[in-house]
Design an enzyme around this catalytic site. Sequence first.
Site, short mmCIF file in Angstrom:
data_model
loop_
_atom_site.label_atom_id
_atom_site.label_comp_id
_atom_site.label_asym_id
_atom_site.label_seq_id
_atom_site.Cartn_x
_atom_site.Cartn_y
_atom_site.Cartn_z
N ARG A 56 0.83 -1.21 0.00
CA ARG A 56 0.00 0.00 0.00
C ARG A 56 0.87 1.27 0.00
O ARG A 56 0.45 2.31 -0.52
CB ARG A 56 -0.91 -0.06 1.23
CG ARG A 56 -1.82 1.08 1.46
CD ARG A 56 -2.99 1.09 0.50
NE ARG A 56 -3.90 2.15 0.89
CZ ARG A 56 -3.65 3.43 0.72
NH1 ARG A 56 -2.54 3.83 0.15
NH2 ARG A 56 -4.53 4.33 1.14
N ASP A 64 -13.12 -3.76 -3.77
CA ASP A 64 -14.02 -3.06 -2.86
C ASP A 64 -15.43 -3.11 -3.41
O ASP A 64 -15.61 -3.26 -4.62
CB ASP A 64 -13.59 -1.60 -2.68
CG ASP A 64 -14.20 -1.01 -1.41
OD1 ASP A 64 -13.67 -1.26 -0.32
OD2 ASP A 64 -15.24 -0.34 -1.52
N TYR A 67 -24.41 4.17 -0.11
CA TYR A 67 -23.20 4.96 -0.38
C TYR A 67 -23.40 5.94 -1.53
O TYR A 67 -22.91 7.07 -1.51
CB TYR A 67 -22.01 4.05 -0.68
CG TYR A 67 -21.36 3.48 0.55
CD1 TYR A 67 -20.56 4.28 1.37
CD2 TYR A 67 -21.57 2.17 0.92
CE1 TYR A 67 -19.97 3.77 2.51
CE2 TYR A 67 -20.98 1.64 2.07
CZ TYR A 67 -20.19 2.45 2.85
OH TYR A 67 -19.62 1.96 3.99
O1 CP3 Z 1 -12.16 -8.91 2.76
C1 CP3 Z 1 -11.13 -8.63 2.12
O2 CP3 Z 1 -9.99 -8.73 2.59
C2 CP3 Z 1 -11.28 -8.20 0.67
C3 CP3 Z 1 -11.21 -6.80 0.48
C4 CP3 Z 1 -12.37 -5.89 0.86
C5 CP3 Z 1 -12.16 -4.50 1.03
N1 CP3 Z 1 -13.38 -3.90 1.18
C6 CP3 Z 1 -10.86 -3.83 0.99
C7 CP3 Z 1 -10.71 -2.48 1.55
C8 CP3 Z 1 -13.74 -6.11 1.01
C9 CP3 Z 1 -14.51 -7.43 1.00
C10 CP3 Z 1 -14.37 -4.85 1.20
C11 CP3 Z 1 -15.82 -4.69 1.33
C12 CP3 Z 1 -16.37 -3.39 1.73
N2 CP3 Z 1 -15.93 -2.15 1.36
C13 CP3 Z 1 -17.54 -3.22 2.49
C14 CP3 Z 1 -18.43 -4.35 3.00
C15 CP3 Z 1 -17.84 -5.00 4.19
C16 CP3 Z 1 -17.86 -4.16 5.42
O3 CP3 Z 1 -16.77 -3.95 5.98
O4 CP3 Z 1 -18.95 -3.76 5.84
C17 CP3 Z 1 -17.76 -1.84 2.64
C18 CP3 Z 1 -18.89 -1.18 3.41
C19 CP3 Z 1 -16.75 -1.18 1.91
C20 CP3 Z 1 -16.58 0.27 1.72
C21 CP3 Z 1 -15.28 0.75 2.23
N3 CP3 Z 1 -14.07 0.53 1.63
C22 CP3 Z 1 -15.07 1.53 3.37
C23 CP3 Z 1 -16.16 1.97 4.34
C24 CP3 Z 1 -13.69 1.78 3.45
C25 CP3 Z 1 -12.99 2.69 4.40
C26 CP3 Z 1 -12.99 2.19 5.76
C27 CP3 Z 1 -11.90 1.19 5.92
O5 CP3 Z 1 -12.14 0.12 6.48
O6 CP3 Z 1 -10.79 1.55 5.52
C28 CP3 Z 1 -13.07 1.11 2.37
C29 CP3 Z 1 -11.62 1.03 2.07
C30 CP3 Z 1 -11.01 -0.32 2.02
N4 CP3 Z 1 -11.55 -1.42 1.42
C31 CP3 Z 1 -9.73 -0.67 2.54
C32 CP3 Z 1 -9.53 -2.03 2.25
C33 CP3 Z 1 -8.32 -2.87 2.53
C34 CP3 Z 1 -8.75 0.26 3.22
C35 CP3 Z 1 -8.12 1.11 2.17
C36 CP3 Z 1 -6.70 1.43 2.41
O7 CP3 Z 1 -5.83 0.54 2.42
O8 CP3 Z 1 -6.44 2.63 2.57
#
Ligand code: CP3
Length: 349
Positions: free
Chosen positions: A40, A76, A153
């Site tokens: 990252r 995502d 969203y």
């Molecule tokens: O499960 C896994 O390892 C696969 C990857 C995955 C991500 N997002 C990577 C991610 C999955 C399955 C998701 C699903 C996701 N994304 C959901 C549903 C699951 C849940 O947690 O309720 C939702 C609501 C999202 C939307 C989302 N994406 C949010 C709210 C955020 C920011 C908050 C956070 O946790 O960082 C993300 C970013 C995100 N998606 C990151 C990752 C690894 C972090 C980004 C980074 O590295 O800066």
Amino acid sequence: MEKLNNDLFLRASKRLPVERTPIWIMRQAGRYLPEYQAVRAKADFLTMCKTPELAAEVTIQPVDILGVDAAIIFSDILVIPEAMGMPLEMHEGKGPIFHNPIRTESDANQLKKIDPTKELKYVLDAVRLTKKNLNGRVPLIGFSGSPWTLLTYMVEGRGSKNFSEVKKLIYNKPELAHSLLNKLSDTISDYLSAKIEAGCNAVQIFDTWGGILSQKDFLEFSLPYVQKIISQLKRNDEPVIFFAKGVHHNLDKMADIGADVLGLDWTMNLGEVRNKVGNRVALQGNLDPTVLYANKNYIEQEVISVLEAYGKGSGHIFNLGHGVLPDVDPENVKALVQFVKDESIIFHR
Ligand code: CP3
């Protein structure tokens, strides 16, 4: 037919006998892992999603590091609205932001109709590369947000406390809400079908915000669209997991939409839910993600509690009740996986 070295997760999804309870962890590819942080540091989040080599690398990390029984493709849920023409900003600390949320009919008309095999080809390429690199070690899970959670969203534009904007939409412009949910359902079923075609062995639908709806509204604005997706999916016998966070009601109906597995959050008791619907679906969950802040002895006791709550026999996939938090100690996550592997054997004799 593909030969998998470890198919415990797939067998448990179908409630077939297993030697021990399989485990994978929602958000297992993520920031709590220094190995993820290292990748990252070189690329922003969306670039990682759009670069199959990077997505495949971080998808496989938890299989190597933790020894989980399934991989979930790194991506995502918000790549769908992004592909439909809503520029996505992933804001450190604030989460995802859409600067031009959908509020009116004319906003909705701006959304592009997409063909996931084109606009989201990068995800499918990541799936193909991951499958190749996994080389049959464990199954690969594909996923999508539910129509309702994606709509939330798209309308709010960002994380929200009261979800006022999406609630205004469903109460004041229900036809527009239904038309958007219908379009999202069709796109999502095409997308998940393409992921299966590209090699995913199972798919999970995340309804992270199902729990903000009343019981009646959940039955109008969320569940029927998940059912529609499942009925339109092109699959052989790849299991479908439906994870609806904070939805305690309507479990009977949720067990009848064609999903093979229901994912449960940590506020529910696996045994009680099993008594209700365990003859129709497998259950996934549901350790409180914050238990990973505790010491290893405590984690082990809580693992045993979850295993005991489900009880003997197949049909349980161990997981957290929601995603792993970014500030937990990776050593505790490793210990969790090992505890489940060791402690679950006696539940399958
Ligand atoms: O499960 C896994 O390892 C696969 C990857 C995955 C991500 N997002 C990577 C991610 C999955 C399955 C998701 C699903 C996701 N994304 C959901 C549903 C699951 C849940 O947690 O309720 C939702 C609501 C999202 C939307 C989302 N994406 C949010 C709210 C955020 C920011 C908050 C956070 O946790 O960082 C993300 C970013 C995100 N998606 C990151 C990752 C690894 C972090 C980004 C980074 O590295 O800066």
